[in-house]
Design an enzyme around this catalytic site. Structure first.
Site, PDB file in Angstrom:
ATOM      1  N   THR A 193      -0.639 -38.511  14.664  1.00 25.60           N
ATOM      2  CA  THR A 193      -0.911 -37.721  13.459  1.00 25.60           C
ATOM      3  C   THR A 193      -0.010 -36.493  13.358  1.00 25.60           C
ATOM      4  O   THR A 193      -0.041 -35.792  12.360  1.00 25.60           O
ATOM      5  CB  THR A 193      -2.370 -37.233  13.473  1.00 25.60           C
ATOM      6  N   VAL A 219       5.955 -35.258  14.697  1.00 26.94           N
ATOM      7  CA  VAL A 219       6.849 -36.244  15.311  1.00 26.94           C
ATOM      8  C   VAL A 219       6.215 -37.642  15.287  1.00 26.94           C
ATOM      9  O   VAL A 219       6.882 -38.627  14.975  1.00 26.94           O
ATOM     10  CB  VAL A 219       7.199 -35.840  16.764  1.00 26.94           C
ATOM     11  N   CYS A 233      15.046 -31.416  21.499  1.00 22.67           N
ATOM     12  CA  CYS A 233      15.756 -31.683  20.238  1.00 22.67           C
ATOM     13  C   CYS A 233      17.111 -30.961  20.152  1.00 22.67           C
ATOM     14  O   CYS A 233      18.111 -31.537  19.717  1.00 22.67           O
ATOM     15  CB  CYS A 233      14.874 -31.296  19.049  1.00 22.67           C
ATOM     16  N   HIS A 293      17.574 -28.643  12.732  1.00 19.94           N
ATOM     17  CA  HIS A 293      18.076 -27.615  13.634  1.00 19.94           C
ATOM     18  C   HIS A 293      19.589 -27.489  13.426  1.00 19.94           C
ATOM     19  O   HIS A 293      20.276 -28.503  13.261  1.00 19.94           O
ATOM     20  CB  HIS A 293      17.824 -27.987  15.098  1.00 19.94           C
TER      21      HIS A 293
HETATM   22  O1  25A Z   1       2.163 -26.844  23.504  1.00 19.66           O
HETATM   23  P1  25A Z   1       2.089 -28.321  23.765  1.00 19.66           P
HETATM   24  O2  25A Z   1       0.756 -28.794  24.216  1.00 19.66           O
HETATM   25  O3  25A Z   1       3.228 -28.821  24.612  1.00 19.66           O
HETATM   26  O4  25A Z   1       2.252 -29.035  22.341  1.00 19.66           O
HETATM   27  C1  25A Z   1       3.265 -28.732  21.518  1.00 19.66           C
HETATM   28  C2  25A Z   1       3.093 -29.309  20.164  1.00 19.66           C
HETATM   29  O5  25A Z   1       4.407 -29.436  19.680  1.00 19.66           O
HETATM   30  C3  25A Z   1       4.506 -30.586  18.866  1.00 19.66           C
HETATM   31  C4  25A Z   1       3.219 -31.248  18.767  1.00 19.66           C
HETATM   32  O6  25A Z   1       2.509 -30.728  17.590  1.00 19.66           O
HETATM   33  C5  25A Z   1       2.564 -30.726  20.040  1.00 19.66           C
HETATM   34  O7  25A Z   1       1.191 -30.739  19.906  1.00 19.66           O
HETATM   35  N1  25A Z   1       5.618 -31.297  19.431  1.00 19.66           N
HETATM   36  C6  25A Z   1       5.841 -31.860  20.629  1.00 19.66           C
HETATM   37  N2  25A Z   1       7.093 -32.249  20.775  1.00 19.66           N
HETATM   38  C7  25A Z   1       7.708 -31.909  19.624  1.00 19.66           C
HETATM   39  C8  25A Z   1       9.027 -32.008  19.110  1.00 19.66           C
HETATM   40  N3  25A Z   1      10.023 -32.540  19.828  1.00 19.66           N
HETATM   41  C9  25A Z   1       6.762 -31.320  18.772  1.00 19.66           C
HETATM   42  N4  25A Z   1       7.057 -30.901  17.564  1.00 19.66           N
HETATM   43  C10 25A Z   1       8.319 -31.043  17.126  1.00 19.66           C
HETATM   44  N5  25A Z   1       9.282 -31.567  17.876  1.00 19.66           N
HETATM   45  P2  25A Z   1       1.996 -31.569  16.309  1.00 19.66           P
HETATM   46  O8  25A Z   1       0.908 -30.777  15.699  1.00 19.66           O
HETATM   47  O9  25A Z   1       3.100 -31.950  15.396  1.00 19.66           O
HETATM   48  O10 25A Z   1       1.439 -32.889  16.889  1.00 19.66           O
HETATM   49  C11 25A Z   1       0.414 -32.844  17.769  1.00 19.66           C
HETATM   50  C12 25A Z   1       0.006 -34.299  18.034  1.00 19.66           C
HETATM   51  O11 25A Z   1      -0.654 -34.325  19.317  1.00 19.66           O
HETATM   52  C13 25A Z   1      -1.984 -34.791  19.134  1.00 19.66           C
HETATM   53  N6  25A Z   1      -2.893 -34.185  20.081  1.00 19.66           N
HETATM   54  C14 25A Z   1      -3.142 -32.893  20.262  1.00 19.66           C
HETATM   55  N7  25A Z   1      -4.070 -32.717  21.217  1.00 19.66           N
HETATM   56  C15 25A Z   1      -4.408 -33.954  21.644  1.00 19.66           C
HETATM   57  C16 25A Z   1      -3.648 -34.885  20.917  1.00 19.66           C
HETATM   58  N8  25A Z   1      -3.773 -36.196  21.097  1.00 19.66           N
HETATM   59  C17 25A Z   1      -4.671 -36.619  22.024  1.00 19.66           C
HETATM   60  N9  25A Z   1      -5.414 -35.798  22.764  1.00 19.66           N
HETATM   61  C18 25A Z   1      -5.315 -34.465  22.605  1.00 19.66           C
HETATM   62  N10 25A Z   1      -6.084 -33.648  23.354  1.00 19.66           N
HETATM   63  C19 25A Z   1      -2.332 -34.372  17.744  1.00 19.66           C
HETATM   64  O12 25A Z   1      -3.393 -35.130  17.248  1.00 19.66           O
HETATM   65  C20 25A Z   1      -1.041 -34.664  16.993  1.00 19.66           C
HETATM   66  O13 25A Z   1      -0.902 -36.019  16.726  1.00 19.66           O
HETATM   67  P3  25A Z   1      -4.620 -34.437  16.445  1.00 19.66           P
HETATM   68  O14 25A Z   1      -5.693 -35.456  16.359  1.00 19.66           O
HETATM   69  O15 25A Z   1      -4.965 -33.155  17.114  1.00 19.66           O
HETATM   70  O16 25A Z   1      -4.134 -34.207  14.927  1.00 19.66           O
HETATM   71  C21 25A Z   1      -3.361 -33.168  14.640  1.00 19.66           C
HETATM   72  C22 25A Z   1      -3.300 -33.047  13.148  1.00 19.66           C
HETATM   73  O17 25A Z   1      -4.212 -32.042  12.757  1.00 19.66           O
HETATM   74  C23 25A Z   1      -3.533 -30.936  12.175  1.00 19.66           C
HETATM   75  N11 25A Z   1      -3.776 -29.781  13.049  1.00 19.66           N
HETATM   76  C24 25A Z   1      -2.915 -29.184  13.864  1.00 19.66           C
HETATM   77  N12 25A Z   1      -3.495 -28.155  14.472  1.00 19.66           N
HETATM   78  C25 25A Z   1      -4.764 -28.112  14.051  1.00 19.66           C
HETATM   79  C26 25A Z   1      -4.956 -29.151  13.138  1.00 19.66           C
HETATM   80  N13 25A Z   1      -6.121 -29.384  12.552  1.00 19.66           N
HETATM   81  C27 25A Z   1      -7.139 -28.573  12.843  1.00 19.66           C
HETATM   82  N14 25A Z   1      -7.042 -27.555  13.711  1.00 19.66           N
HETATM   83  C28 25A Z   1      -5.886 -27.284  14.339  1.00 19.66           C
HETATM   84  N15 25A Z   1      -5.821 -26.282  15.221  1.00 19.66           N
HETATM   85  C29 25A Z   1      -2.080 -31.276  12.071  1.00 19.66           C
HETATM   86  O18 25A Z   1      -1.777 -31.356  10.714  1.00 19.66           O
HETATM   87  C30 25A Z   1      -1.929 -32.596  12.779  1.00 19.66           C
HETATM   88  O19 25A Z   1      -1.339 -33.531  11.902  1.00 19.66           O
HETATM   89  O1  L14 Z   2      10.984 -29.151  24.787  1.00 18.98           O
HETATM   90  O2  L14 Z   2       9.918 -25.228  19.330  1.00 18.98           O
HETATM   91  O3  L14 Z   2      10.995 -30.707  23.293  1.00 18.98           O
HETATM   92  O4  L14 Z   2      11.803 -25.858  18.455  1.00 18.98           O
HETATM   93  C1  L14 Z   2      10.990 -29.061  21.302  1.00 18.98           C
HETATM   94  C2  L14 Z   2      10.788 -28.130  20.177  1.00 18.98           C
HETATM   95  C3  L14 Z   2      10.578 -27.202  22.918  1.00 18.98           C
HETATM   96  C4  L14 Z   2      10.393 -26.267  21.726  1.00 18.98           C
HETATM   97  C5  L14 Z   2      10.787 -29.543  23.630  1.00 18.98           C
HETATM   98  C6  L14 Z   2      10.958 -25.868  19.369  1.00 18.98           C
HETATM   99  C7  L14 Z   2      10.288 -28.626  22.555  1.00 18.98           C
HETATM  100  C8  L14 Z   2      11.205 -26.728  20.551  1.00 18.98           C
END
Ligand code: 25A
Ligand code: L14
Length: 344
Positions: free
Chosen positions: A14, A17, A131, A244
């Site tokens: 969801t 990415v 990225c 980027h």
């Molecule tokens: O800090 P971290 O933990 O390393 O995470 C970094 C975050 O960066 C993104 C991704 O965010 C990740 O969570 N990310 C990682 N690599 C990336 C990259 N290369 C990158 N972004 C860009 N380039 P994201 O919000 O785009 O996607 C998060 C996905 O992870 C799922 N997820 C989170 N916790 C989870 C989990 N899945 C399983 N178990 C868990 N415990 C998350 O699913 C999403 O698919 P989701 O069900 O939580 O749905 C998220 C949707 O809900 C919205 N949303 C976001 N934040 C909130 C929210 N809704 C309510 N409250 C919020 N706080 C968003 O619109 C999202 O679509």
């Molecule tokens: O390590 O926030 O893949 O632009 C990619 C997105 C680190 C942060 C990773 C950002 C992340 C980066």
């Protein structure tokens, strides 16, 4: 073997990415027999579009990997650390978009145009690089092979979507808050991003560099197999939603003119040169969104130092920087007959 189809799971389906991962699998007609969309409990039951139909989101759990051949992870480092090993145990090859496994010596860190061969040594987990690193190593590899690479200096201009959907939402909320005279939000980013540029991505280390800058250094060295490559990055968040951009300086062993560099870069797979200065032709983020290639422009020789070049690199961070590179790795695994977890 060639007509085999695979069960593919997208973890974090969801997210910013994850949704692009589904779109790439569909657009490339990846040979799927079944797609599973996994996310956190708050998204369970949501339906995501796929190949003219829909897939229903299921909760991420160890049991969810039963019968999965390939698992694309993009739900943050913590989820990768918690679930990648159990996915492999269940028989899935994991392609992980987080930073969790990238520097593990047993884990290949792969950009297919640059080091596809590294895939053959995989033991179940393969890492997708950062990225900013991915889009930079394409021109570095092209120029390095042709002229010898001695040193790299880069300043990045990274969009809000690097921090996922939450980053995009905070940028737009900041623009709205500015319009209505309210305080600008800064929960995802360290400071308000709207109408500003932030020279901090990730956390600060003792060296004065940030974690994002350190990742670019280490990952570039690993991908290029140049463990001593001198390189420094300055990573900056800019108020762009997606795409980027990078200003790169390289010192080369042999002098290259801008025309020679243009030619070498144009013939490298995955690179599109957009560089006609007189006609104001150079890549910007808007040109690159939705495209899988990496765009290079503003190629110039240094004013004083022979063998030093400057150029500008732009790519869609959600595609080549994440979802496309991951699906491309999956395609390479299929082509190399490596969609299996080695035993022992
Ligand atoms: O800090 P971290 O933990 O390393 O995470 C970094 C975050 O960066 C993104 C991704 O965010 C990740 O969570 N990310 C990682 N690599 C990336 C990259 N290369 C990158 N972004 C860009 N380039 P994201 O919000 O785009 O996607 C998060 C996905 O992870 C799922 N997820 C989170 N916790 C989870 C989990 N899945 C399983 N178990 C868990 N415990 C998350 O699913 C999403 O698919 P989701 O069900 O939580 O749905 C998220 C949707 O809900 C919205 N949303 C976001 N934040 C909130 C929210 N809704 C309510 N409250 C919020 N706080 C968003 O619109 C999202 O679509
Ligand atoms: O390590 O926030 O893949 O632009 C990619 C997105 C680190 C942060 C990773 C950002 C992340 C980066």
């Amino acid at each position: 073997m060639t007509d085999r189809r695979w069960t593919v799971a997208v973890v974090g389906a969801t997210g910013a990415v994850g949704r692009e991962m589904l779109r790439m699998l569909e657009e490339r007609s990846f040979p799927v027999s079944r797609v599973r969309a996994l996310a956190s409990p708050r998204s369970v039951g949501r339906r995501l579009p796929f190949a003219g139909g829909e897939v229903e989101v299921e909760v991420l759990s160890e049991a969810a990997f039963e019968g999965v051949d390939i698992a694309l992870f993009s739900a943050g480092g913590a989820r990768s650390l918690e679930f990648a090993r159990s996915a492999v145990q269940a028989g899935a090859v994991v392609i992980d978009n987080s930073s969790a496994w990238r520097m593990d010596p047993e884990v290949p860190l792969v950009v297919p145009e640059v080091n596809e061969d590294a895939l053959d040594a995989h033991r179940g987990i393969i890492a997708n690089p950062n990225c900013s690193t991915i889009q930079m190593v394409l021109p570095l590899k092209a120029l390095g092979d042709a002229f010898g690479l001695r040193r790299v200096i880069v300043s990045t201009y990274q969009s809000a979507s690097g921090a996922g959907q939450g980053g995009i939402d905070e940028l737009f909320a900041g623009v709205e808050a500015h319009r209505s005279g309210e305080a600008l939000p800064s929960e995802v980013f360290a400071r308000p991003l709207a109408f500003d540029c932030l020279p901090q991505i990730g956390d600060f280390l003792d060296t004065g560099y940030t974690s994002e800058e350190q990742k670019m250094l280490e990952e570039t060295r690993k991908i290029l197999s140049m463990p001593e490559l001198p390189s420094s990055a300055t990573c900056v968040r800019v108020p762009v939603a997606r795409g980027h951009l990078e200003s790169v300086t390289v010192d080369l062993e042999r002098r290259a003119t801008a025309a020679e560099a243009r030619e070498v870069l144009s013939s490298f797979p995955g690179i599109v040169v957009m560089d006609r200065p007189g006609e104001m032709v150079y890549p910007v983020a808007r040109d690159c969104v939705g495209r899988t290639e990496t765009f290079v422009g503003r190629i110039r020789e240094d004013n004083a130092l022979p063998g030093t070049l400057h150029f500008w690199v732009v790519s869609d961070n959600l595609l080549k920087g994440a979802a496309w590179n991951a699906v491309q790795i999956a395609e390479s695994l299929v082509a190399r007959d490596r969609v299996s977890v080695p035993r022992g």
